[in-house]
Design a protein around this motif. Structure first.
Motif, PDB file in Angstrom:
ATOM      1  N   ALA A 177       0.831  -1.208   0.000  1.00  0.00           N
ATOM      2  CA  ALA A 177       0.000   0.000   0.000  1.00  0.00           C
ATOM      3  C   ALA A 177       0.865   1.258   0.000  1.00  0.00           C
ATOM      4  N   LEU A 178       1.936   1.259   0.809  1.00  0.00           N
ATOM      5  CA  LEU A 178       2.817   2.424   0.879  1.00  0.00           C
ATOM      6  C   LEU A 178       3.619   2.591  -0.410  1.00  0.00           C
ATOM      7  N   LYS A 179       4.081   1.479  -0.980  1.00  0.00           N
ATOM      8  CA  LYS A 179       4.806   1.555  -2.251  1.00  0.00           C
ATOM      9  C   LYS A 179       3.920   2.153  -3.329  1.00  0.00           C
ATOM     10  N   HIS A 180       2.688   1.693  -3.396  1.00  0.00           N
ATOM     11  CA  HIS A 180       1.771   2.197  -4.420  1.00  0.00           C
ATOM     12  C   HIS A 180       1.411   3.659  -4.166  1.00  0.00           C
ATOM     13  N   PHE A 181       1.143   4.000  -2.927  1.00  0.00           N
ATOM     14  CA  PHE A 181       0.725   5.356  -2.580  1.00  0.00           C
ATOM     15  C   PHE A 181       1.794   6.383  -2.970  1.00  0.00           C
ATOM     16  N   SER A 182       3.060   6.018  -2.792  1.00  0.00           N
ATOM     17  CA  SER A 182       4.149   6.964  -3.044  1.00  0.00           C
ATOM     18  C   SER A 182       4.763   6.828  -4.435  1.00  0.00           C
ATOM     19  N   ASP A 220       3.885  10.402  -6.101  1.00  0.00           N
ATOM     20  CA  ASP A 220       5.211  10.721  -6.650  1.00  0.00           C
ATOM     21  C   ASP A 220       6.143  11.285  -5.575  1.00  0.00           C
ATOM     22  N   VAL A 221       6.398  10.472  -4.533  1.00  0.00           N
ATOM     23  CA  VAL A 221       7.295  10.880  -3.448  1.00  0.00           C
ATOM     24  C   VAL A 221       8.713  10.436  -3.800  1.00  0.00           C
ATOM     25  N   ASP A 222       9.520  11.359  -4.259  1.00  0.00           N
ATOM     26  CA  ASP A 222      10.874  11.041  -4.675  1.00  0.00           C
ATOM     27  C   ASP A 222      11.725  10.666  -3.462  1.00  0.00           C
ATOM     28  N   GLY A 223      12.470   9.556  -3.579  1.00  0.00           N
ATOM     29  CA  GLY A 223      13.367   9.142  -2.502  1.00  0.00           C
ATOM     30  C   GLY A 223      12.784   8.125  -1.551  1.00  0.00           C
ATOM     31  N   LEU A 224      11.507   7.779  -1.719  1.00  0.00           N
ATOM     32  CA  LEU A 224      10.885   6.797  -0.821  1.00  0.00           C
ATOM     33  C   LEU A 224      10.837   5.452  -1.537  1.00  0.00           C
ATOM     34  N   GLY A 225      11.945   4.710  -1.449  1.00  0.00           N
ATOM     35  CA  GLY A 225      12.038   3.423  -2.122  1.00  0.00           C
ATOM     36  C   GLY A 225      11.591   2.265  -1.259  1.00  0.00           C
ATOM     37  N   GLU A 226      11.643   1.053  -1.843  1.00  0.00           N
ATOM     38  CA  GLU A 226      11.151  -0.147  -1.160  1.00  0.00           C
ATOM     39  C   GLU A 226      11.935  -0.438   0.119  1.00  0.00           C
ATOM     40  N   LYS A 227      13.267  -0.319   0.067  1.00  0.00           N
ATOM     41  CA  LYS A 227      14.084  -0.620   1.255  1.00  0.00           C
ATOM     42  C   LYS A 227      13.771   0.336   2.411  1.00  0.00           C
ATOM     43  N   TYR A 241      -6.110   7.321  -7.430  1.00  0.00           N
ATOM     44  CA  TYR A 241      -5.275   6.206  -7.886  1.00  0.00           C
ATOM     45  C   TYR A 241      -4.357   5.735  -6.756  1.00  0.00           C
ATOM     46  N   ALA A 242      -3.832   6.686  -5.968  1.00  0.00           N
ATOM     47  CA  ALA A 242      -2.889   6.345  -4.895  1.00  0.00           C
ATOM     48  C   ALA A 242      -3.523   5.497  -3.802  1.00  0.00           C
ATOM     49  N   LEU A 243      -4.836   5.534  -3.667  1.00  0.00           N
ATOM     50  CA  LEU A 243      -5.508   4.771  -2.601  1.00  0.00           C
ATOM     51  C   LEU A 243      -5.410   3.266  -2.812  1.00  0.00           C
ATOM     52  N   GLY A 244      -5.115   2.846  -4.038  1.00  0.00           N
ATOM     53  CA  GLY A 244      -4.921   1.417  -4.297  1.00  0.00           C
ATOM     54  C   GLY A 244      -6.203   0.610  -4.282  1.00  0.00           C
ATOM     55  N   ILE A 245      -7.316   1.213  -4.670  1.00  0.00           N
ATOM     56  CA  ILE A 245      -8.585   0.476  -4.737  1.00  0.00           C
ATOM     57  C   ILE A 245      -8.480  -0.565  -5.849  1.00  0.00           C
ATOM     58  N   ARG A 246      -8.948  -1.747  -5.604  1.00  0.00           N
ATOM     59  CA  ARG A 246      -8.838  -2.837  -6.575  1.00  0.00           C
ATOM     60  C   ARG A 246      -9.418  -2.438  -7.927  1.00  0.00           C
ATOM     61  N   GLU A 247      -8.630  -2.697  -8.975  1.00  0.00           N
ATOM     62  CA  GLU A 247      -9.009  -2.489 -10.375  1.00  0.00           C
ATOM     63  C   GLU A 247      -9.260  -1.027 -10.736  1.00  0.00           C
ATOM     64  N   VAL A 248      -8.829  -0.120  -9.877  1.00  0.00           N
ATOM     65  CA  VAL A 248      -8.916   1.307 -10.205  1.00  0.00           C
ATOM     66  C   VAL A 248      -7.527   1.773 -10.615  1.00  0.00           C
ATOM     67  N   GLY A 249      -7.285   1.771 -11.932  1.00  0.00           N
ATOM     68  CA  GLY A 249      -6.024   2.240 -12.472  1.00  0.00           C
ATOM     69  C   GLY A 249      -6.067   3.727 -12.751  1.00  0.00           C
ATOM     70  N   GLU A 250      -5.053   4.208 -13.460  1.00  0.00           N
ATOM     71  CA  GLU A 250      -4.960   5.640 -13.736  1.00  0.00           C
ATOM     72  C   GLU A 250      -6.179   6.150 -14.507  1.00  0.00           C
ATOM     73  N   ALA A 251      -6.558   5.409 -15.561  1.00  0.00           N
ATOM     74  CA  ALA A 251      -7.658   5.877 -16.398  1.00  0.00           C
ATOM     75  C   ALA A 251      -8.967   5.925 -15.614  1.00  0.00           C
ATOM     76  N   THR A 252      -9.239   4.874 -14.831  1.00  0.00           N
ATOM     77  CA  THR A 252     -10.477   4.847 -14.048  1.00  0.00           C
ATOM     78  C   THR A 252     -10.468   5.926 -12.980  1.00  0.00           C
ATOM     79  N   ALA A 253      -9.307   6.142 -12.342  1.00  0.00           N
ATOM     80  CA  ALA A 253      -9.204   7.203 -11.336  1.00  0.00           C
ATOM     81  C   ALA A 253      -9.479   8.566 -11.966  1.00  0.00           C
ATOM     82  N   ALA A 254      -8.968   8.779 -13.179  1.00  0.00           N
ATOM     83  CA  ALA A 254      -9.216  10.045 -13.864  1.00  0.00           C
ATOM     84  C   ALA A 254     -10.698  10.201 -14.194  1.00  0.00           C
ATOM     85  N   SER A 255     -11.340   9.103 -14.619  1.00  0.00           N
ATOM     86  CA  SER A 255     -12.778   9.155 -14.930  1.00  0.00           C
ATOM     87  C   SER A 255     -13.602   9.469 -13.679  1.00  0.00           C
ATOM     88  N   LEU A 256     -13.228   8.850 -12.552  1.00  0.00           N
ATOM     89  CA  LEU A 256     -13.947   9.099 -11.299  1.00  0.00           C
ATOM     90  C   LEU A 256     -13.789  10.552 -10.859  1.00  0.00           C
TER      91      LEU A 256
END
Length: 713
Positions: free
Chosen positions: A470-475, A481-488, A544-559
């Motif tokens: 969730a945190l990886k997707h959110f950032s 787009d949180v620069d510098g917040l990597g997986e490690k 899009y950052a909320l990570g709702i199932r099957e809500v990609g960029e295009a669907t988030a933009a439509s919503l």
């Protein structure tokens, strides 16, 4: 013909084409040459991919050649031969299998289960050969594949017959099914091919192929197999060879049963390992784990090392086969009863055992998927004590019919946790396996929509099991787009319990971050600045950052475009959600369930309290001149990134796709545009260069150009 064409044609010995002159049957010379070339290219590609694991053609290139060959063979049926690559797909169902007597019996091997028995085997061989000990004897060792033994017969380099082991003396002719296996050469490679060759080997399935086959069976409510061996054996005994062709079968050669005397007299024909190398040259796969060792201690060391690799191999083995390498010494030792004196099978512990299913726990994966895991009465399987085994999902539980209290068969193979494969017999007292009422980790609702196999936790923002993803997707770049917040770094923040939800990210300070390993003051200060910058975003990116199932960029933009505000989106019921472009009943259910979780809403409020903002657009305020259109971006843009171009098109109502079709409204072609641009030109679609695209964007966004004008070339 090119030099490559000459090479391919040279590989087509008698039998690859009809015996009678094709030209005399009215086949043009250019067609004959093209068919020969396609034969060569496809046979070579098959060998490189299925035997050497080295693809020389892309799937698309291979399919194009195969379709062309099928087209030519349909136009000129006299060109169809049993060795044609088109014949891999299977033939009409057979009425039964003929019995075939083996010219050389397919004998069984005696077994050894420990080092002492291996030492005794070597000592017996040495004694019979009148040697002081067996330390100088060379033995060829290779894995004992867990599949179905078959014998393949080649005449003048062409595959003519395939037979099962049967009772060792008589087997079943399954030639048509064996032709469908791509790692079995229909024609031998090379020159000076033998007039007669009989090869013994094993037909098997890899772990990946077996899992894919069973996944397909579950999805289509078809047959699900207990283990790869049963799947391979069942596939080969299908009367309809098209079924065998659809199964991921593979072949590995392990013995030469018959060969021309001239080749047996050659250097390669002096020992078993030499014959295996010869089979490699002919185009067969042999075991990459094959080794020649000396004496009993060499054999014992080999079986130990192979046993350590067993769970990492991509296929099942149940032991190792040890053969005296020198064929002269094999003939001198001969046979006893139904087994050779010069070979033995070392057997590893069984990979299936029976035990009692004592209970079921549900594990929550990183994406929220719930997996039922059986708690077992501990039992040793393949040398490991097993107390848990996967049941995959609730559909699999229903298919197996298994309940708590049953005696079950479990299997351990490959790099997977053990799995329950079937009921041995029902328990005296049984309890049905049920999904829990809430997530066992965070208590959120369990979501399992009709038609879906997997049940999932709906608490994506707060569930500890999903925290890292969730945190990886959110950032991520396309979200906040949180620069510098990597997986490690995310892993460190979670391990130290500094962050539990996305809202906690915005409470971090530079001093705390600087204390983390590999985080200096500068990096910590930069990350805090990046987090501050990400507080101002867009509604589409936030959704899009909320990570709702099957809500990609295009669907988030439509919503975002449809509802205008987060409050309106959170308040929408399922009927209102389904009125949004690209949102159907399933996606609407995912969105509604997400916003119905109290913990998710608490995190949303915490995020807003951290100062996350965006410009909210009144519905209908922004022009949508590209509504209902599909656009494609290809190549590199200089004035903006592809993602920025995509976002601006979506804001104008367009869908942005990754491939070109007749329904594409327009293509934006940047520098080094490739196949997508070519296809667009072939279809006569609107194509905009970067300068034109930038100018059009300005007009569309200002409302100076209407929809119809927007698609002019």
């Amino acid at each position: 013909m090119s030099a490559q064409d000459d090479l391919f044609s040279a590989s087509l010995v008698d039998g690859a084409m009809p015996d009678e002159s094709a030209a005399a049957q009215g086949v043009p010379d250019d067609v004959l040459l093209e068919v020969e070339r396609l034969h060569g290219e496809l046979l070579e590609a098959n060998h490189r991919y299925y035997v050497q694991d080295d693809a020389t053609l892309t799937d698309a290139d291979y399919d194009t050649r195969l379709r062309r060959l099928e087209q030519l063979e349909a136009e000129y049926p006299q060109l169809v031969t049993p060795q044609s690559p088109t014949q891999r797909v299977g033939a009409a169902p057979a009425t039964g299998f003929e019995e075939v007597q083996h010219a050389v019996p397919m004998l069984s091997l005696n077994n050894a289960f420990d080092g002492d028995e291996l030492r005794a085997f070597v000592q017996r061989a040495a004694k019979t050969l009148e040697l002081r000990d067996g330390s100088q004897l060379s033995f060829c060792c290779e894995p004992k594949l867990d599949g179905l033994a078959v014998s393949l017969i080649y005449e003048d380099g062409v595959f003519v017959q395939g037979v099962t082991r049967g009772d060792g003396r008589t087997g079943e002719g399954i030639t048509t099914n064996l032709r469908t296996i791509r790692s079995i050469p229909l024609k031998l490679r090379g020159e000076n091919l033998p007039a007669l060759l009989e090869v013994r080997g094993e037909v098997y399935m890899s772990h990946a192929g077996f899992e894919a086959l069973n996944t397909r069976g579950r999805d289509e409510e078809g047959k699900v197999f207990a283990n790869p061996r049963n799947a391979a054996a069942g596939s080969l005994r299908q009367l309809d060879s098209k079924i065998a062709a659809s199964r991921p079968l593979e072949f590995c050669a392990y013995q030469v049963a018959r060969l021309d005397e001239s080749l047996l007299a050659s250097e390669a024909g002096q020992n078993h390992s030499g014959l295996m190398a010869l089979l490699n040259d002919y185009g067969f796969r042999t075991s990459p784990q094959l080794e020649v060792v000396s004496g009993a201690e060499g054999i014992i060391d080999y079986t130990r090392r192979l046993g350590e690799q067993r769970d990492r191999l991509d296929h099942d083995i149940d032991g190792a086969v040890i053969k005296l390498d020198a064929l002269r010494l094999q003939r001198e030792l001969g046979f006893v009863a139904r087994a050779p004196r010069w070979a033995i099978a070392y057997k590893y512990p069984a990979q299936e055992q029976e035990t009692t299913l004592e209970g079921v726990d549900f594990q929550v994966g990183r994406t929220g998927a719930l997996t039922p895991v059986a708690r077992l009465d501990p039992v040793q399987v393949a040398g490991v004590v097993v107390s848990n085994a996967t049941l995959h999902n609730m559909d699999e539980v229903e298919r197996l019919g298994v309940q708590i209290g049953d005696r079950v068969i479990i299997r351990r193979a490959g790099d997977v946790i053990p799995q329950v494969v079937r009921i041995a017999h029902e328990g005296e007292t049984r309890q049905a396996i049920m999904l829990p009422d809430g997530c066992p980790v965070c208590g959120s609702d369990i979501e399992r929509l009709e038609g879906e196999v997997v049940a999932r936790c709906a608490g994506g923002l707060i569930c500890a099991a999903q925290r890292k993803e969730a945190l990886k997707h959110f950032s991520s770049r396309k979200a906040l787009d949180v620069d510098g917040l990597g997986e490690k770094l995310i892993e460190q923040l979670i391990e130290r319990e500094l962050v539990k939800t996305p809202a906690d990210l915005f409470t971090l300070d530079a001093a705390t971050l600087a204390e983390l390993p590999r985080m200096g003051e500068k990096s910590a200060t930069n990350l805090v600045a990046s987090l501050d910058k990400s507080r101002h975003t867009t509604l589409a990116r936030f959704v899009y950052a909320l990570g709702i199932r099957e809500v990609g960029e295009a669907t988030a933009a439509s919503l975002a475009a449809h509802f205008g505000t987060l409050e309106a989106l959170r308040a929408a019921d399922q009927v209102a959600l389904e009125t949004v472009d690209d949102v159907g009943p399933i996606v609407a259910a995912h969105i509604h369930t997400f916003f119905a979780q109290p913990h998710n809403n608490e995190t949303l409020e915490a995020l807003l309290a951290c100062g996350l903002t965006w410009e909210e657009v009144e519905i209908g305020e922004r022009p949508q001149p590209l509504a209902g259109q599909t656009w494609v971006l290809t190549g590199s843009l200089e004035s903006m990134t592809r993602d920025e171009g995509k976002t601006r098109l979506q804001a104008l109502g367009a869908k942005v796709a990754g491939s070109v079709s007749k329904k594409t409204a327009g293509v934006v072609a940047g520098t080094a545009a490739g196949s997508k641009l070519e296809k667009a030109m072939q279809l006569g679609l609107t194509v905009l260069d970067e300068d034109t695209f930038v100018a059009r964007l300005a007009d569309w966004e200002s409302g100076d150009m209407n929809e119809s004008e927007g698609t002019d070339a």
